[in-house]
Design a protein around this motif. Structure first.
Motif, PDB file in Angstrom:
ATOM      1  N   CYS A   1      17.376   0.747   1.092  1.00  0.00           N
ATOM      2  CA  CYS A   1      18.076  -0.049  -0.088  1.00  0.00           C
ATOM      3  C   CYS A   1      19.144   1.003  -0.515  1.00  0.00           C
TER       4      CYS A   1
ATOM      5  N   THR B   1      11.518   0.241   2.752  1.00  0.00           N
ATOM      6  CA  THR B   1      12.441  -0.463   2.272  1.00  0.00           C
ATOM      7  C   THR B   1      13.777   0.211   2.356  1.00  0.00           C
TER       8      THR B   1
ATOM      9  N   LEU C   1      13.736  -4.969   4.450  1.00  0.00           N
ATOM     10  CA  LEU C   1      12.580  -4.686   4.898  1.00  0.00           C
ATOM     11  C   LEU C   1      12.362  -4.313   6.141  1.00  0.00           C
TER      12      LEU C   1
END
Length: 603
Positions: free
Chosen positions: A290, A288, A208
């Motif tokens: 990812c 985010t 995050l």
């Protein structure tokens, strides 16, 4: 062998000693050589932070203690930068709450502690500056406990460990009678009290983004905590926003962890680490980062909305372009949009012509810091008076209200209460704090406090302390009287002359001195009456070839009034502007010509 990990933040009210304590933690953990020269307040690396003695941006550091790596984040203490604190707490598993042994819990203490308790964190409480002559540790501990109770702390959170410390002297103890040697009791307490990050190494990589900074070499740097999985340099990743929409893809060109004040290049990062990554151009705070297979965004704290705004436009005064190189609306727009991207507590709006920009923030200090930073980067601009942002609910107009805590000598308390009443404030509490001082707490509309700081310091002869923090939105309080005095306005363009200023001193307080460049419509002083007055500060003494019969009078000038950027922003009225250039801050009327001002006042 991989080190164990602890992630912790230091939170406190402004000036309670967070950065100084962190300096000594870094020194005592063996980070520096014995003969190494170490600066004070290491974590305050920005020029403005050093000058003002405050932390503006949250910054992570890392120290090693007994085979454990501790990531410690220094946070701002000023209410205007609360947006930083809220986000940072999401990266940590524990907090150190620092409270001044004399002042006790203050408005910002309440604000940051409330955010930490909501996230389920169990604070370690440090009563700092215990070596102050007016320290009152026992009463302060009672006040801290009452604060925890009022914020609905759980039983586990109420069972907080307490240490007594002097961050500057570099020691802490569990009991006041113990020998005062070092900060080892605190470092050991962090190991026993703060849990290791609860992570899942087997799930795909996700982190995050909590902080954003830019680097001339690396470009945009995203700082955050890896929530699960691991990543290596050159891995392909994507960024998704809070709605789950993809906003960016790219390769992780650089990975860093932190050690002391430095960023250390890492080949691989794993869950629990606080890291810095480069390689993504569009990802921002609360996104985010990812693995390509992840589609669910990580939860992020919503940021409190801004309560105040200013309008920024191009500098169109007669002296425009003399100091700065960045003067066009295009470069100002790009700079403000870049700031709004990286600073989630700031909002950006523009008009249809894209030549007037509305910047929203938490308060005058936060907006002032942005304008001061731009000024140092070579920008020229004009700034309007700050105004509060209203809301409408169920047909009712609401305005932002603040909780104001004032510590003042008893003799000045009545004039402070009278002034706050004029600003539509309600007194909610008043108590003696000993040594002839009173603590008075008000709930006041934000717009009534614009420009009050300088008046408050004058009324209390510089001895009062005023702290304010956003409380809530409340019903509109009606008209509040602004600045009562009119302005002294220059009649023409040229240089101010000592003789003219001397002759005009009885008209009011002057903002200019001998040889100051002035232009038509520029505000050169404050009138002693309520109306504006046009004056000539360039008129020299009429010289003749006749010898004077008496001796000439000596010209005795009263020093001009000097205000800083935030004071000037708060000082101006609706029909006035602040001209900001790299070398000058000037007050001016929106309409420089007198006939235009008269026409505008009639309409």
């Amino acid at each position: 062998m991989e080190l164990k990990l602890r992630n912790i933040a230091i939170i406190a009210h402004v000036d309670h000693g967070k950065t100084t304590l962190l300096d000594n933690i870094m020194k005592q953990s063996g980070m520096f050589r014995e003969n190494e020269l170490v600066a004070e307040r290491l974590m305050d690396s920005g020029d403005l932070e050093k000058e003002r003695g405050i932390t503006i941006l949250a910054k992570p550091t890392s120290v090693k203690w007994k085979d454990v790596r501790m990531n410690i984040i220094d946070t701002p203490g000023h209410a205007d930068f609360g947006g930083e604190v809220e986000r940072v707490l999401g990266m940590t598993d524990g907090v150190i709450l620092l409270v001044d042994a004399a002042e006790g819990p203050m408005p910002q203490t309440k604000f940051v502690l409330g955010k930490a308790l909501k996230q389920g964190l169990r604070p370690i409480v440090i009563i700092n500056k215990i070596d102050r002559s007016d320290a009152r540790p026992k009463e302060v501990i009672d006040e801290v406990f009452d604060l925890f109770v009022s914020l609905d702390a759980s039983d586990a959170q109420l069972d907080f460990p307490i240490l007594y410390a002097s961050g500057r002297a570099g020691w802490c103890v569990k009991e006041l009678e113990e020998p005062r040697e070092n900060l080892h009791p605190l470092l050991d307490l962090i190991l026993s009290h703060v849990s290791e990050p609860k992570v899942d190494q087997n799930r795909p990589f996700a982190m995050l983004v909590t902080l954003l900074s830019s680097d001339s070499y690396l470009g945009r740097c995203l700082v955050g905590r890896v929530i699960h999985g691991s990543a290596k340099i050159n891995d392909t990743v994507k960024a998704i926003n809070l709605k789950g929409e993809q906003v960016d893809t790219g390769r992780l060109t650089k990975l860093f962890t932190f050690a002391g004040t430095e960023r250390i290049i890492a080949e691989k990062v794993t869950a629990g680490d606080i890291v810095c990554i480069a390689g993504l151009s569009d990802a921002s705070v609360a996104d985010t980062i990812c693995d390509m297979s992840v589609n669910e965004p990580l939860k992020s704290t919503p940021i409190d909305p801004p309560t105040m705004s200013v309008t920024i436009t191009v500098n169109d005064s007669p002296f425009a372009g003399k100091d700065g190189k960045k003067v066009t609306s295009t470069v100002i727009r790009e700079r403000l949009m870049k700031e709004a991207e990286s600073n989630v507590a700031i909002t950006f709006k523009e008009n249809e012509g894209k030549d007037s920009f509305e910047i929203g923030g938490r308060g005058e200090l936060q907006i002032g810091v942005l304008i001061e930073t731009m000024r140092r980067e070579g920008f020229e601009l004009t700034v309007s008076r700050p105004r509060v942002l209203y809301k409408t609910e169920n047909g009712q107009k609401l305005e932002p209200m603040e909780e104001v805590t004032i510590d003042v000598d008893e003799e000045y308390s009545s004039s402070v209460i009278d002034n706050m009443n004029q600003r539509k404030a309600e007194m909610t509490d008043m108590k003696d704090t000993g040594a002839g001082k009173k603590r008075i707490i008000f709930k006041a509309p934000s717009r009534g406090l614009i420009g009050y700081q300088s008046r408050f310091l004058t009324d209390t002869k510089g001895t009062g302390v005023l702290n304010r923090i956003f409380h809530s939105y409340g019903p509109f309080k009606g008209e509040i009287v602004g600045r009562r005095n009119g302005a002294l306005i220059s009649i023409d363009t040229g240089q101010a002359v000592a003789f003219a200023i001397w002759k005009l001193q009885d008209r009011g307080r002057m903002f200019v001195s001998h040889n100051t460049d002035v232009y038509q419509g520029m505000i050169v002083g404050e009138h002693s009456r309520e109306n504006d007055l046009v004056i000539n500060v360039m008129k020299g003494k009429q010289l003749t070839n006749m010898r004077a019969s008496g001796s000439d009078e000596a010209v005795a000038l009263v020093p001009p009034v000097v205000m800083n950027l935030e004071e000037l922003m708060s000082y101006i009225n609706e029909d006035e502007l602040l001209e900001v250039t790299p070398r000058h801050l000037r007050l001016r009327k929106k309409f420089l010509l007198e006939h235009e001002r008269k026409r505008a006042s009639k309409s």
